[in-house]
Every structure is written in C-alpha cells, then in structure tokens.
Design a protein around this motif. Structure first.
Motif, short mmCIF file in Angstrom:
data_model
loop_
_atom_site.label_atom_id
_atom_site.label_comp_id
_atom_site.label_asym_id
_atom_site.label_seq_id
_atom_site.Cartn_x
_atom_site.Cartn_y
_atom_site.Cartn_z
N ARG A 121 -4.35 8.68 6.29
CA ARG A 121 -3.61 8.16 5.14
C ARG A 121 -4.18 6.82 4.70
NH1 ARG A 121 1.25 6.99 7.00
NH2 ARG A 121 1.59 9.16 7.49
N GLU A 122 -4.51 5.94 5.66
CA GLU A 122 -5.11 4.64 5.32
C GLU A 122 -6.45 4.83 4.63
OE1 GLU A 122 -3.29 2.08 5.42
OE2 GLU A 122 -1.83 2.52 6.97
N ILE A 123 -7.26 5.77 5.12
CA ILE A 123 -8.55 6.05 4.52
C ILE A 123 -8.35 6.57 3.10
CG2 ILE A 123 -10.60 7.53 4.63
CD1 ILE A 123 -10.25 7.38 7.76
N ARG A 124 -7.39 7.44 2.92
CA ARG A 124 -7.10 8.00 1.59
C ARG A 124 -6.58 6.94 0.64
NH1 ARG A 124 -10.48 11.94 1.12
NH2 ARG A 124 -10.06 13.67 2.50
N TYR A 125 -5.86 5.94 1.15
CA TYR A 125 -5.44 4.83 0.30
C TYR A 125 -6.67 4.14 -0.29
CZ TYR A 125 -0.55 4.80 2.07
OH TYR A 125 0.75 5.10 2.39
N VAL A 126 -7.66 3.88 0.56
CA VAL A 126 -8.89 3.24 0.08
C VAL A 126 -9.57 4.14 -0.96
CG1 VAL A 126 -11.16 2.31 0.67
CG2 VAL A 126 -9.25 2.00 2.26
N ASP A 127 -9.67 5.43 -0.64
CA ASP A 127 -10.29 6.37 -1.58
C ASP A 127 -9.59 6.32 -2.94
OD1 ASP A 127 -11.96 7.20 0.49
OD2 ASP A 127 -10.83 9.05 0.88
N LYS A 128 -8.27 6.32 -2.92
CA LYS A 128 -7.49 6.33 -4.16
C LYS A 128 -7.72 5.05 -4.96
CE LYS A 128 -4.32 7.76 -7.04
NZ LYS A 128 -4.75 8.66 -8.10
N ARG A 158 0.83 -1.21 0.00
CA ARG A 158 0.00 0.00 0.00
C ARG A 158 0.86 1.25 0.00
NH1 ARG A 158 0.74 -1.17 5.18
NH2 ARG A 158 0.46 0.39 6.82
N LEU A 159 2.10 1.13 0.44
CA LEU A 159 2.99 2.29 0.47
C LEU A 159 3.35 2.76 -0.93
CD1 LEU A 159 5.30 1.15 3.40
CD2 LEU A 159 3.22 2.55 3.50
N ALA A 160 3.07 1.94 -1.94
CA ALA A 160 3.32 2.32 -3.34
C ALA A 160 2.15 3.13 -3.91
CB ALA A 160 3.54 1.06 -4.18
N ILE A 161 1.09 3.33 -3.13
CA ILE A 161 -0.06 4.09 -3.60
C ILE A 161 0.30 5.57 -3.51
CG2 ILE A 161 -2.49 4.66 -3.22
CD1 ILE A 161 -2.71 1.85 -1.85
N THR A 162 0.25 6.23 -4.66
CA THR A 162 0.55 7.65 -4.71
C THR A 162 -0.51 8.35 -5.55
OG1 THR A 162 1.97 7.37 -6.65
CG2 THR A 162 3.05 7.28 -4.49
N GLY A 163 -0.51 9.64 -5.49
CA GLY A 163 -1.45 10.41 -6.28
C GLY A 163 -2.33 11.27 -5.40
N LYS A 164 -3.24 11.97 -6.04
CA LYS A 164 -4.09 12.92 -5.32
C LYS A 164 -5.50 12.39 -5.12
CE LYS A 164 -1.78 17.17 -6.56
NZ LYS A 164 -1.93 18.53 -7.07
N VAL A 165 -6.04 12.68 -3.95
CA VAL A 165 -7.44 12.45 -3.62
C VAL A 165 -7.93 13.76 -3.02
CG1 VAL A 165 -9.07 11.19 -2.17
CG2 VAL A 165 -7.15 9.99 -3.18
N CYS A 166 -8.96 14.32 -3.62
CA CYS A 166 -9.50 15.61 -3.16
C CYS A 166 -8.41 16.69 -3.14
CB CYS A 166 -10.15 15.48 -1.79
SG CYS A 166 -11.53 14.35 -1.76
N GLY A 167 -7.51 16.62 -4.11
CA GLY A 167 -6.46 17.63 -4.23
C GLY A 167 -5.29 17.47 -3.28
N VAL A 168 -5.26 16.39 -2.51
CA VAL A 168 -4.19 16.17 -1.54
C VAL A 168 -3.39 14.94 -1.93
CG1 VAL A 168 -3.70 15.68 0.90
CG2 VAL A 168 -5.58 17.20 0.30
N GLN A 169 -2.06 15.07 -1.94
CA GLN A 169 -1.19 13.92 -2.22
C GLN A 169 -1.36 12.89 -1.12
OE1 GLN A 169 -0.01 14.77 -5.75
NE2 GLN A 169 1.00 13.06 -4.81
N VAL A 170 -1.77 11.69 -1.49
CA VAL A 170 -2.04 10.62 -0.52
C VAL A 170 -0.80 10.36 0.35
CG1 VAL A 170 -2.58 8.16 -0.30
CG2 VAL A 170 -3.76 9.53 -1.99
N GLU A 171 0.35 10.27 -0.29
CA GLU A 171 1.57 9.94 0.44
C GLU A 171 2.04 11.06 1.37
OE1 GLU A 171 2.83 11.25 -3.75
OE2 GLU A 171 1.13 10.23 -2.84
N ALA A 172 1.46 12.26 1.23
CA ALA A 172 1.84 13.39 2.07
C ALA A 172 0.93 13.56 3.28
CB ALA A 172 1.85 14.67 1.25
N VAL A 173 -0.12 12.76 3.38
CA VAL A 173 -1.05 12.86 4.51
C VAL A 173 -0.32 12.41 5.77
CG1 VAL A 173 -3.21 12.02 5.50
CG2 VAL A 173 -3.07 12.50 3.05
N GLU A 174 -0.23 13.30 6.74
CA GLU A 174 0.56 13.02 7.94
C GLU A 174 -0.14 12.10 8.93
OE1 GLU A 174 2.47 16.35 9.77
OE2 GLU A 174 2.99 17.23 7.83
#
Length: 118
Positions: A90-97, A69-85
C-alpha cells in the motif's frame, strides 16, 4: 511479491523521475513527494537511494510517515490503492499514485493533499 520487498528504492526512483521528466516535471518534485510521504530530509533520502535501501527498510525507517497519505485514493494498475491489504505494498502504491498525479500535471498542493485556503 517477494521481489518487491528486496527491490531497492533507487532502482524504481529512476523510473519515477523518467516518468515525471517525460511530462515536463522534475526529480526535485519526485523527491518532494517522497519527503512529504516519509519525513526523510533530502540528505537522508539521497543517502537511502545511494545505499540501495530496499522498500521494506525505506518505509520501516521513515522518520515520520505522513498521516495525510491515508487520503490518497484511486487506482494504480487497475487496483484501488486504499484496498491494498499488504501494508508495504500500500505504501509503494501511494508513491506510484502520487507520481502518476505529478505526471498528469497536477499542482503540488493537490498532490500533497494540502488544505485549500479560503
């Protein structure tokens, strides 16, 4: 942000399924994404959904969070998934992505970050 911590996975799962369905994808594929990410069996996933398990508990009790899952990158709602602190967000955003990728018509092998066979 506190609302997310008490939101049940089931209450959002219906939206994931609806999004996938609108694009000709299935609940089975949404569930496959969740199982791949968390290590839950289908039966355990269904039990968590039926019990109204919140996101914090769902991820904390996940049998085996997939290291890929750490290879999941990109934006969700304009926010970089990998940058979510916040780790939970971040786990929720992985699912969203991943659900976004499903709705965009990506093949499951690509969504699940499976290595390409030579």
């Amino acid at each position: 942000m506190h609302r997310v911590f008490t939101t049940s996975v089931a209450s959002v799962h219906v939206h994931y399924v609806a999004k996938a369905d609108k694009k000709g994808r299935t609940r089975a594929e949404v569930d496959e994404i969740l199982r791949w990410l968390t290590g839950y069996s289908q039966e355990a996933l269904e039990a968590a959904l039926a019990a109204g398990t919140d996101f914090q508990t769902f991820f904390a009790e996940a049998p085996a969070m997939n290291p890929a899952r750490l290879a999941i990158t990109g934006k969700v709602c304009g926010v970089q998934v990998e940058a979510v602190e916040d780790p939970l967000m971040r786990e929720i955003r992985y699912v969203d992505k991943l659900v976004d990728e499903l709705a965009r018509g990506w093949k499951m092998e690509k969504i699940l970050r499976e290595p390409v066979a030579n």
